[in-house]
Design a protein around this motif. Structure first.
Motif, short mmCIF file in Angstrom:
data_model
loop_
_atom_site.label_atom_id
_atom_site.label_comp_id
_atom_site.label_asym_id
_atom_site.label_seq_id
_atom_site.Cartn_x
_atom_site.Cartn_y
_atom_site.Cartn_z
N LEU A 190 0.86 -1.18 0.00
CA LEU A 190 0.00 0.00 0.00
C LEU A 190 0.90 1.24 0.00
CD1 LEU A 190 -2.44 -1.07 2.86
CD2 LEU A 190 -2.86 -1.29 0.41
N ASP A 191 0.28 2.41 -0.14
CA ASP A 191 1.07 3.65 -0.09
C ASP A 191 1.83 3.78 1.22
OD1 ASP A 191 0.25 4.37 -2.58
OD2 ASP A 191 -1.36 5.69 -1.91
N ALA A 192 1.19 3.37 2.32
CA ALA A 192 1.77 3.56 3.65
C ALA A 192 2.50 2.34 4.17
CB ALA A 192 0.69 3.97 4.65
N GLY A 193 2.59 1.28 3.41
CA GLY A 193 3.26 0.09 3.92
C GLY A 193 2.73 -1.18 3.32
N LEU A 194 2.29 -2.11 4.18
CA LEU A 194 1.88 -3.43 3.73
C LEU A 194 0.58 -3.84 4.40
CD1 LEU A 194 5.34 -5.19 4.18
CD2 LEU A 194 4.30 -4.61 1.99
N GLN A 195 -0.31 -4.46 3.63
CA GLN A 195 -1.51 -5.08 4.18
C GLN A 195 -1.23 -6.58 4.26
OE1 GLN A 195 -5.51 -3.76 3.04
NE2 GLN A 195 -5.96 -5.88 2.47
N ILE A 196 -1.24 -7.11 5.48
CA ILE A 196 -0.95 -8.53 5.71
C ILE A 196 -2.26 -9.24 6.04
CG2 ILE A 196 0.27 -10.16 7.19
CD1 ILE A 196 2.39 -7.97 7.60
N GLN A 197 -2.54 -10.33 5.33
CA GLN A 197 -3.81 -11.04 5.47
C GLN A 197 -3.57 -12.52 5.75
OE1 GLN A 197 -6.07 -8.35 2.02
NE2 GLN A 197 -5.69 -10.51 1.70
N SER A 198 -4.43 -13.10 6.56
CA SER A 198 -4.45 -14.55 6.74
C SER A 198 -5.87 -14.97 7.07
CB SER A 198 -3.50 -14.98 7.87
OG SER A 198 -3.65 -16.37 8.14
N GLU A 199 -6.37 -15.96 6.36
CA GLU A 199 -7.72 -16.46 6.60
C GLU A 199 -7.83 -17.13 7.97
OE1 GLU A 199 -10.76 -16.52 4.39
OE2 GLU A 199 -9.55 -14.73 4.07
N ASN A 200 -6.68 -17.57 8.54
CA ASN A 200 -6.68 -18.17 9.87
C ASN A 200 -6.86 -17.15 10.98
OD1 ASN A 200 -4.27 -20.87 9.48
ND2 ASN A 200 -6.47 -20.92 9.40
N GLY A 201 -6.52 -15.89 10.70
CA GLY A 201 -6.34 -14.90 11.75
C GLY A 201 -4.87 -14.80 12.12
N ILE A 202 -4.46 -13.63 12.56
CA ILE A 202 -3.05 -13.35 12.84
C ILE A 202 -2.85 -13.26 14.35
CG2 ILE A 202 -1.16 -11.70 12.50
CD1 ILE A 202 -2.71 -10.84 9.91
N THR A 203 -1.85 -13.96 14.87
CA THR A 203 -1.57 -13.91 16.31
C THR A 203 -0.27 -13.18 16.64
OG1 THR A 203 -0.44 -16.06 16.23
CG2 THR A 203 -2.79 -16.07 16.78
N LEU A 204 0.64 -13.06 15.68
CA LEU A 204 1.96 -12.53 16.03
C LEU A 204 2.65 -11.98 14.79
CD1 LEU A 204 4.09 -12.46 18.40
CD2 LEU A 204 4.92 -14.66 17.54
N ILE A 205 3.24 -10.77 14.91
CA ILE A 205 4.10 -10.20 13.88
C ILE A 205 5.40 -9.77 14.57
CG2 ILE A 205 4.43 -8.40 12.15
CD1 ILE A 205 1.41 -8.26 11.81
N GLU A 206 6.50 -10.39 14.19
CA GLU A 206 7.81 -10.05 14.74
C GLU A 206 8.58 -9.19 13.75
OE1 GLU A 206 9.95 -13.62 16.23
OE2 GLU A 206 8.05 -14.64 15.76
N VAL A 207 9.35 -8.24 14.25
CA VAL A 207 10.22 -7.40 13.44
C VAL A 207 11.67 -7.78 13.74
CG1 VAL A 207 10.93 -5.05 12.89
CG2 VAL A 207 8.53 -5.52 13.48
N TRP A 208 12.39 -8.20 12.71
CA TRP A 208 13.81 -8.52 12.83
C TRP A 208 14.59 -7.54 11.96
CZ3 TRP A 208 16.05 -13.23 15.05
CH2 TRP A 208 15.12 -13.99 15.77
N VAL A 209 15.63 -6.94 12.52
CA VAL A 209 16.44 -5.96 11.81
C VAL A 209 17.84 -6.55 11.60
CG1 VAL A 209 17.37 -3.61 11.83
CG2 VAL A 209 15.13 -4.08 12.86
#
Length: 358
Positions: A102-121
């Motif tokens: 998207l213009d502002a970033g990312l749309q993340i989708q899962s039909e299961n539902g999302i429980t966790l998003i980790e950021v690794w640098v």
């Protein structure tokens, strides 16, 4: 020899570490899933060799589960509690992740539902955001600062990651840093999106009307022997574009998907895959209708799919039922601009393209 405690730590602790892998856990920056089992005895003992004074909780060092481990284990089906609500049908199926720029970033989708998003640098864990029944009220009342999409449900089906806001929240990173997102679903599926900026920063194709054509993440590996690449370009009725409009979709399928042909308003056809065999299914698209979404099951290749129009006309399920479930549908305010893919005997990849509605 006075070292039996070390053998016990590594024997039992390393076994627990491997059990963690069996329960979907990966290596973490601290804890049992790193090499914290070297301190395993401190969880159970008040005293420890080569340690002055009693062992307090803060002295247990690596003998703990990292918070991301706890979230994964909390929702693992082997560790469900009697008080947990029954799993919903979408939570029982193996669902994958769809990532839409998207213009502002990312749309993340899962039909299961999302429980966790980790950021690794640059390969190191930095921070994570978790979605549980226990913190839903905090997300909704603002005590946990989250975006609007993150307030919708215990396990949201869609989360918008504004990369600049998340950069600030994560303590900052350089433009040259590699940002990896590790995604976990309600069904305990995990997906490593290795470069969060790759899709956002990729140069956009443009049609002759000047519309930027945005590319989503690829489904399937596209790695079969003799696989060939294909592309089909068409536009949604909500977009003024030089690309033609769709009038029908033809699906060639058997055990898998042999290929898909897109019939344009001038009668011409563009195809994804070789379309050499299988049974033919035709989905007409009337003048007052349009392509809405495509349900896909994919893993190494494209196992099966279903084409659905805006008015609900459906191809029915075609192909096989292996792999994980995905839904190809442009984000709100965007419309279809085509597909690319590859195939040999059958399709082994699919990628959606879309643009802003005009």
């Amino acid at each position: 020899c006075g070292e039996y405690w070390r053998a016990s730590n590594i024997g039992m602790g390393a076994f627990l570490h491997e059990c963690g892998h069996m329960l979907t856990l990966s290596h973490t920056p601290t804890g049992i899933m790193l090499r914290g089992f070297n301190d395993y005895n401190r969880t159970f003992m008040a005293r420890s060799p080569n340690w002055d004074g009693p062992v307090r909780q803060r002295d247990e060092a690596g003998a703990h589960w990292h918070r991301t481990d706890i979230i994964r284990l909390r929702h693992h089906p082997c560790l469900r509690l009697p008080s947990d609500p029954p799993l919903q049908p979408n939570e029982l199926d193996e669902g994958g992740f769809d990532i839409l720029p998207l213009d502002a970033g990312l749309q993340i989708q899962s039909e299961n539902g999302i429980t966790l998003i980790e950021v690794w640098v640059n390969g190191r864990y930095r921070i994570h955001r978790e979605y549980t029944a226990e913190n839903l009220e905090q997300r909704r009342n603002g005590s946990l600062p989250v975006g609007q999409s993150e307030k919708t449900a215990d396990f949201p089906l869609m989360v918008v990651v504004d990369l600049e806001k998340w950069r600030s929240w994560a303590g900052g990173w350089e433009d040259s840093d590699k940002i990896e997102l590790v995604l976990t679903s309600r069904g305990t599926s995990t997906f490593n999106f290795e470069d969060a900026y790759a899709l956002v920063r990729q140069p956009h194709e443009r049609d002759n009307s000047g519309n930027a054509v945005i590319k989503a993440n690829q489904l399937g590996q596209g790695a079969m022997k003799d696989s060939q690449k294909f592309s089909a370009r068409f536009s949604a009725k909500s977009i003024r574009s030089s690309f033609p409009k769709l009038r029908a979709v033809e699906i060639h399928s058997g055990s898998f998907i042999d290929g898909v042909k897109f019939v344009m308003e001038d009668g011409s056809k563009q195809q994804i895959g070789k379309c050499l065999g299988g049974n033919l299914t035709v989905v007409p698209i009337e003048l007052d209708d349009d392509l809405d979404h495509i349900v896909v099951r994919s893993g190494w290749w494209i196992d099966g799919l279903e084409v659905v129009t805006a008015k609900g006309r459906s191809s029915g399920w075609k192909g096989g039922n292996g792999g994980s479930k995905h839904v190809l549908k442009p984000p709100a305010g965007y419309g279809w601009m085509g597909l690319s893919g590859s195939g040999a005997g059958w399709l082994d990849s699919l990628t959606m393209f879309y643009s802003k509605c005009t």
